[in-house]
Design an enzyme around this catalytic site. Structure first.
Site, PDB file in Angstrom:
ATOM      1  N   GLY A  58       8.053  16.076  16.384  1.00 14.88           N
ATOM      2  CA  GLY A  58       7.560  16.932  17.462  1.00 14.88           C
ATOM      3  C   GLY A  58       6.992  16.173  18.637  1.00 14.88           C
ATOM      4  O   GLY A  58       6.520  16.781  19.590  1.00 14.88           O
ATOM      5  N   CYS A 113      34.055  30.628  29.352  1.00 12.16           N
ATOM      6  CA  CYS A 113      34.265  32.008  29.748  1.00 12.16           C
ATOM      7  C   CYS A 113      33.064  32.829  29.286  1.00 12.16           C
ATOM      8  O   CYS A 113      33.188  33.659  28.390  1.00 12.16           O
ATOM      9  CB  CYS A 113      35.562  32.484  29.107  1.00 12.16           C
ATOM     10  SG  CYS A 113      36.239  33.858  29.975  1.00 12.16           S
ATOM     11  N   GLU A 114      31.924  32.542  29.843  1.00  7.20           N
ATOM     12  CA  GLU A 114      30.692  33.239  29.462  1.00  7.20           C
ATOM     13  C   GLU A 114      29.639  32.985  30.543  1.00  7.20           C
ATOM     14  O   GLU A 114      29.401  31.834  30.922  1.00  7.20           O
ATOM     15  CB  GLU A 114      30.221  32.732  28.086  1.00  7.20           C
ATOM     16  CG  GLU A 114      29.028  33.486  27.603  1.00  7.20           C
ATOM     17  CD  GLU A 114      28.822  33.417  26.087  1.00  7.20           C
ATOM     18  OE1 GLU A 114      29.788  33.190  25.321  1.00  7.20           O
ATOM     19  OE2 GLU A 114      27.672  33.619  25.688  1.00  7.20           O
ATOM     20  N   ARG A 164      21.179  23.178  25.013  1.00 11.54           N
ATOM     21  CA  ARG A 164      19.736  23.383  25.185  1.00 11.54           C
ATOM     22  C   ARG A 164      19.397  24.342  26.338  1.00 11.54           C
ATOM     23  O   ARG A 164      18.527  25.188  26.179  1.00 11.54           O
ATOM     24  CB  ARG A 164      19.003  22.045  25.355  1.00 11.54           C
ATOM     25  CG  ARG A 164      19.199  21.105  24.152  1.00 11.54           C
ATOM     26  CD  ARG A 164      18.273  19.901  24.172  1.00 11.54           C
ATOM     27  NE  ARG A 164      16.912  20.305  23.881  1.00 11.54           N
ATOM     28  CZ  ARG A 164      15.947  20.385  24.776  1.00 11.54           C
ATOM     29  NH1 ARG A 164      16.184  20.067  26.031  1.00 11.54           N
ATOM     30  NH2 ARG A 164      14.760  20.779  24.422  1.00 11.54           N
ATOM     31  N   TYR A 170      17.430  27.582  25.065  1.00 14.74           N
ATOM     32  CA  TYR A 170      15.970  27.587  25.257  1.00 14.74           C
ATOM     33  C   TYR A 170      15.568  27.686  26.718  1.00 14.74           C
ATOM     34  O   TYR A 170      14.380  27.605  27.029  1.00 14.74           O
ATOM     35  CB  TYR A 170      15.345  26.288  24.704  1.00 14.74           C
ATOM     36  CG  TYR A 170      15.901  25.820  23.395  1.00 14.74           C
ATOM     37  CD1 TYR A 170      15.641  26.541  22.222  1.00 14.74           C
ATOM     38  CD2 TYR A 170      16.661  24.669  23.311  1.00 14.74           C
ATOM     39  CE1 TYR A 170      16.147  26.110  21.010  1.00 14.74           C
ATOM     40  CE2 TYR A 170      17.177  24.233  22.098  1.00 14.74           C
ATOM     41  CZ  TYR A 170      16.917  24.962  20.955  1.00 14.74           C
ATOM     42  OH  TYR A 170      17.422  24.536  19.762  1.00 14.74           O
ATOM     43  N   TYR A 227      19.438  16.396  20.533  1.00 12.57           N
ATOM     44  CA  TYR A 227      19.940  17.768  20.422  1.00 12.57           C
ATOM     45  C   TYR A 227      20.982  18.067  21.504  1.00 12.57           C
ATOM     46  O   TYR A 227      21.042  19.160  22.046  1.00 12.57           O
ATOM     47  CB  TYR A 227      18.774  18.778  20.462  1.00 12.57           C
ATOM     48  CG  TYR A 227      17.698  18.428  19.456  1.00 12.57           C
ATOM     49  CD1 TYR A 227      17.933  18.612  18.095  1.00 12.57           C
ATOM     50  CD2 TYR A 227      16.484  17.868  19.852  1.00 12.57           C
ATOM     51  CE1 TYR A 227      16.972  18.257  17.158  1.00 12.57           C
ATOM     52  CE2 TYR A 227      15.521  17.506  18.929  1.00 12.57           C
ATOM     53  CZ  TYR A 227      15.766  17.700  17.586  1.00 12.57           C
ATOM     54  OH  TYR A 227      14.819  17.345  16.660  1.00 12.57           O
ATOM     55  N   PRO A 277       9.746  11.380  13.998  1.00 14.21           N
ATOM     56  CA  PRO A 277      10.233  11.808  15.308  1.00 14.21           C
ATOM     57  C   PRO A 277      11.754  11.842  15.392  1.00 14.21           C
ATOM     58  O   PRO A 277      12.434  11.032  14.763  1.00 14.21           O
ATOM     59  CB  PRO A 277       9.698  10.707  16.235  1.00 14.21           C
ATOM     60  CG  PRO A 277       9.642   9.492  15.373  1.00 14.21           C
ATOM     61  CD  PRO A 277       9.350   9.962  13.971  1.00 14.21           C
ATOM     62  N   GLY A 278      12.256  12.786  16.165  1.00 15.83           N
ATOM     63  CA  GLY A 278      13.681  12.799  16.479  1.00 15.83           C
ATOM     64  C   GLY A 278      13.822  12.526  17.966  1.00 15.83           C
ATOM     65  O   GLY A 278      14.163  11.423  18.412  1.00 15.83           O
ATOM     66  N   ARG A 279      13.465  13.544  18.751  1.00 11.07           N
ATOM     67  CA  ARG A 279      13.577  13.505  20.206  1.00 11.07           C
ATOM     68  C   ARG A 279      12.985  12.237  20.833  1.00 11.07           C
ATOM     69  O   ARG A 279      13.587  11.629  21.703  1.00 11.07           O
ATOM     70  CB  ARG A 279      12.816  14.719  20.744  1.00 11.07           C
ATOM     71  CG  ARG A 279      12.911  14.951  22.216  1.00 11.07           C
ATOM     72  CD  ARG A 279      11.956  16.092  22.597  1.00 11.07           C
ATOM     73  NE  ARG A 279      11.971  17.192  21.659  1.00 11.07           N
ATOM     74  CZ  ARG A 279      12.772  18.244  21.738  1.00 11.07           C
ATOM     75  NH1 ARG A 279      13.633  18.328  22.723  1.00 11.07           N
ATOM     76  NH2 ARG A 279      12.716  19.206  20.845  1.00 11.07           N
TER      77      ARG A 279
HETATM   78  N1  LLP Z   1      10.834  16.978  11.232  1.00 10.08           N
HETATM   79  C1  LLP Z   1      11.199  18.245  10.950  1.00 10.08           C
HETATM   80  C2  LLP Z   1      10.903  18.789   9.649  1.00 10.08           C
HETATM   81  C3  LLP Z   1      11.861  19.020  11.918  1.00 10.08           C
HETATM   82  O1  LLP Z   1      12.210  20.262  11.636  1.00 10.08           O
HETATM   83  C4  LLP Z   1      12.172  18.443  13.178  1.00 10.08           C
HETATM   84  C5  LLP Z   1      12.896  19.198  14.183  1.00 10.08           C
HETATM   85  C6  LLP Z   1      11.766  17.116  13.416  1.00 10.08           C
HETATM   86  C7  LLP Z   1      11.098  16.418  12.427  1.00 10.08           C
HETATM   87  C8  LLP Z   1      12.043  16.409  14.707  1.00 10.08           C
HETATM   88  O2  LLP Z   1      11.455  17.030  15.779  1.00 10.08           O
HETATM   89  P1  LLP Z   1      11.412  16.253  17.182  1.00 10.08           P
HETATM   90  O3  LLP Z   1      10.576  15.018  16.989  1.00 10.08           O
HETATM   91  O4  LLP Z   1      12.796  15.921  17.546  1.00 10.08           O
HETATM   92  O5  LLP Z   1      10.798  17.217  18.125  1.00 10.08           O
HETATM   93  N2  LLP Z   1      17.232  21.924  18.978  1.00 10.08           N
HETATM   94  C9  LLP Z   1      15.851  21.909  19.464  1.00 10.08           C
HETATM   95  C10 LLP Z   1      14.932  21.150  18.539  1.00 10.08           C
HETATM   96  C11 LLP Z   1      14.956  21.649  17.117  1.00 10.08           C
HETATM   97  C12 LLP Z   1      14.082  20.815  16.240  1.00 10.08           C
HETATM   98  C13 LLP Z   1      14.260  21.119  14.815  1.00 10.08           C
HETATM   99  N3  LLP Z   1      13.436  20.329  13.955  1.00 10.08           N
HETATM  100  C14 LLP Z   1      15.835  21.328  20.878  1.00 10.08           C
HETATM  101  O6  LLP Z   1      16.900  21.049  21.412  1.00 10.08           O
HETATM  102  O7  LLP Z   1      14.772  21.185  21.470  1.00 10.08           O
END
Ligand code: LLP
Length: 428
Positions: A229, A343-344, A309, A313, A379, A271-273
């Site tokens: 997050g 087409c949307e 995205r 969102y 994402y 972290p992902g993002r």
């Molecule tokens: N850990 C868990 C259990 C999660 O569900 C997620 C994200 C993360 C870590 C990583 O979160 P981050 O650090 O990337 O914020 N598609 C959406 C985001 C969906 C996130 C789902 N879970 C977007 O494009 O913003």
């Protein structure tokens, strides 16, 4: 070069490689990741003992391999992500577990893979504990707890509270601990992830919740995970996360838990993002310019099949122009809405939550010029689809000034691979 090139109105290079050259060599639409940006973000997280990458953000094998060499371990949320982790060279087992399966259910393929490889599981529902015991016997497990509150950049990315399906409800922890004991599981980890794209204030609230949970979980606890997050700036004016403060809060929480329990407890983040968002660019070509009443549209060759995205969102992504003629003036600017080929009506990159089309001030450009959509590494490609029978875009990773194709453009045959026309319908 600017430390945040994705905010430049006119952009010529990514990772030192000319953008026009990338477009010429690989075609558009095209995802390009600058490895250096990923590595820079990784370095900023060095003080966290365990960094577990939420690969759902960008799971290309090359990105996983890059992070593996940086000592980053992995989160997997599906059978496919487990297979990817193994394919990218991660071992199935170790300490800390190189791969953790975090989910709210086991589908049958995931349960089979977890049992076969001895993958560590972070259980988001009590049923998972039963199914794991049945498939693999008693295991060391982590419990993902929903602390009763959450926060995200959109209601769709808030993963805590009653509106969220995620995690084991905090009040059920004592009951789940008894269940674990009965099944022969040992609860060695606790995990809380309240949402994606949140802020320090909300992330800090989790510390308190974790302390209370850890006290209940007790003697076998070896690690806690603060989840992911961690936000990144999508607009130049967005604040940077105060990482030092974030680390300090968690570090102190961890030390207090250690004191309470009387043994070492390790801190993980997930972290992902944060690791990949800014590294990624979606390169598109402007294919049409239209005036619809008072609104001017640039229509590019990428759509929400490539980057979902904005339509999902109302997410904002910075945009830069790269002109065919190489001219780099940013003025005069035009007010334009940017859309794709689908087409949307929702196929618009400049929209707000609720689907309202807005215009953006962008430097002059026309048909044949490139529009580069920034902060698209997280994402982006992973949420791509074949809607309107659009092939998935290729992905390129720039490593030390050299572009490497890490996923080729999907071909026509791949588009319908697996489809079959029953003989009775086959053309005469
Ligand atoms: N850990 C868990 C259990 C999660 O569900 C997620 C994200 C993360 C870590 C990583 O979160 P981050 O650090 O990337 O914020 N598609 C959406 C985001 C969906 C996130 C789902 N879970 C977007 O494009 O913003």
């Amino acid at each position: 070069m600017s430390p945040r090139p994705w905010f430049s109105p006119v952009l010529e290079h990514i990772g030192g490689v000319p953008i026009r050259e990338l477009a010429r060599q690989f075609g558009t639409p095209l995802y390009v990741y600058d490895a250096e940006t990923i590595l820079r973000r990784r370095e900023q997280l060095r003080r966290f003992p365990v960094v577990r990458y939420a690969q759902k953000a960008c799971s290309n094998l090359a990105v996983l391999a890059l992070l593996r060499r940086q000592g980053v371990v992995l989160d997997a949320v599906s059978a496919g992500e487990i297979v990817r982790a193994l394919r990218a060279g991660y071992p199935a087992q170790g300490d800390p577990p190189p791969v953790v399966y975090t989910a709210d259910i086991f589908d049958r393929p995931a349960l089979e893979l977890v049992a076969r490889h001895g993958i560590h599981v972070n259980c988001g529902s009590p049923d998972m504990m039963d199914q794991l015991a049945q498939a693999a016997g008693g295991q060391e497990i982590t419990l993902r707890i929903n602390p009763g509150f959450g926060h995200g950049h959109s209601q769709k990315t808030n993963t805590g509270g009653e509106q969220s399906k995620h995690g084991i409800w905090h009040e059920q922890l004592p009951e789940c601990l008894r269940r674990a004991e009965r099944l022969g599981h040992r609860v060695v980890g606790l995990h809380v992830h309240i949402g994606s794209g949140t802020d320090l204030e909300h992330l800090a609230q989790v510390c308190q919740a974790m302390e209370q949970l850890a006290e209940q979980a007790g003697p076998h606890l070896r690690w806690i995970s603060a989840g992911g997050g961690l936000p990144v700036p999508y607009r130049p004016e967005d604040p940077e996360l105060d990482l030092q403060r974030y680390h300090q809060l968690w570090e102190q929480t961890c030390r207090r838990i250690e004191q309470r329990l009387g043994h070492p407890v390790r801190l993980e983040i997930e972290p992902g993002r944060f690791l990949v968002a800014e590294s990624g660019y979606l390169i598109t070509e402007i294919r049409a310019v239209k005036q619809q009443g008072s609104r001017r549209y640039w229509l590019v060759d990428a759509g929400f099949n490539d980057l979902a995205r904005p339509v999902m969102y109302g997410a904002y992504h910075p945009m830069s122009v790269c002109r065919r003629d190489g001219s780099q003036e940013a003025e005069p600017a035009e007010e334009v809405a940017v859309g794709g080929p689908l087409c949307e009506s929702g196929d618009i990159f400049t929209q707000e939550e609720g689907g309202f089309v807005v215009s953006r001030r962008l430097p002059r450009a026309g048909v044949g010029d490139l529009l580069v959509i920034g902060v698209a590494g997280a994402y982006g490609a992973v949420m791509g689809s074949n809607y309107n029978s659009k092939p998935l875009a290729p992905e390129v990773l720039v490593l030390e000034g050299t572009p490497h194709l890490v996923r080729r453009r999907q071909g026509w045959e791949e588009l319908f691979a697996g489809e079959q026309v029953p003989e009775v319908l086959a053309a005469e």
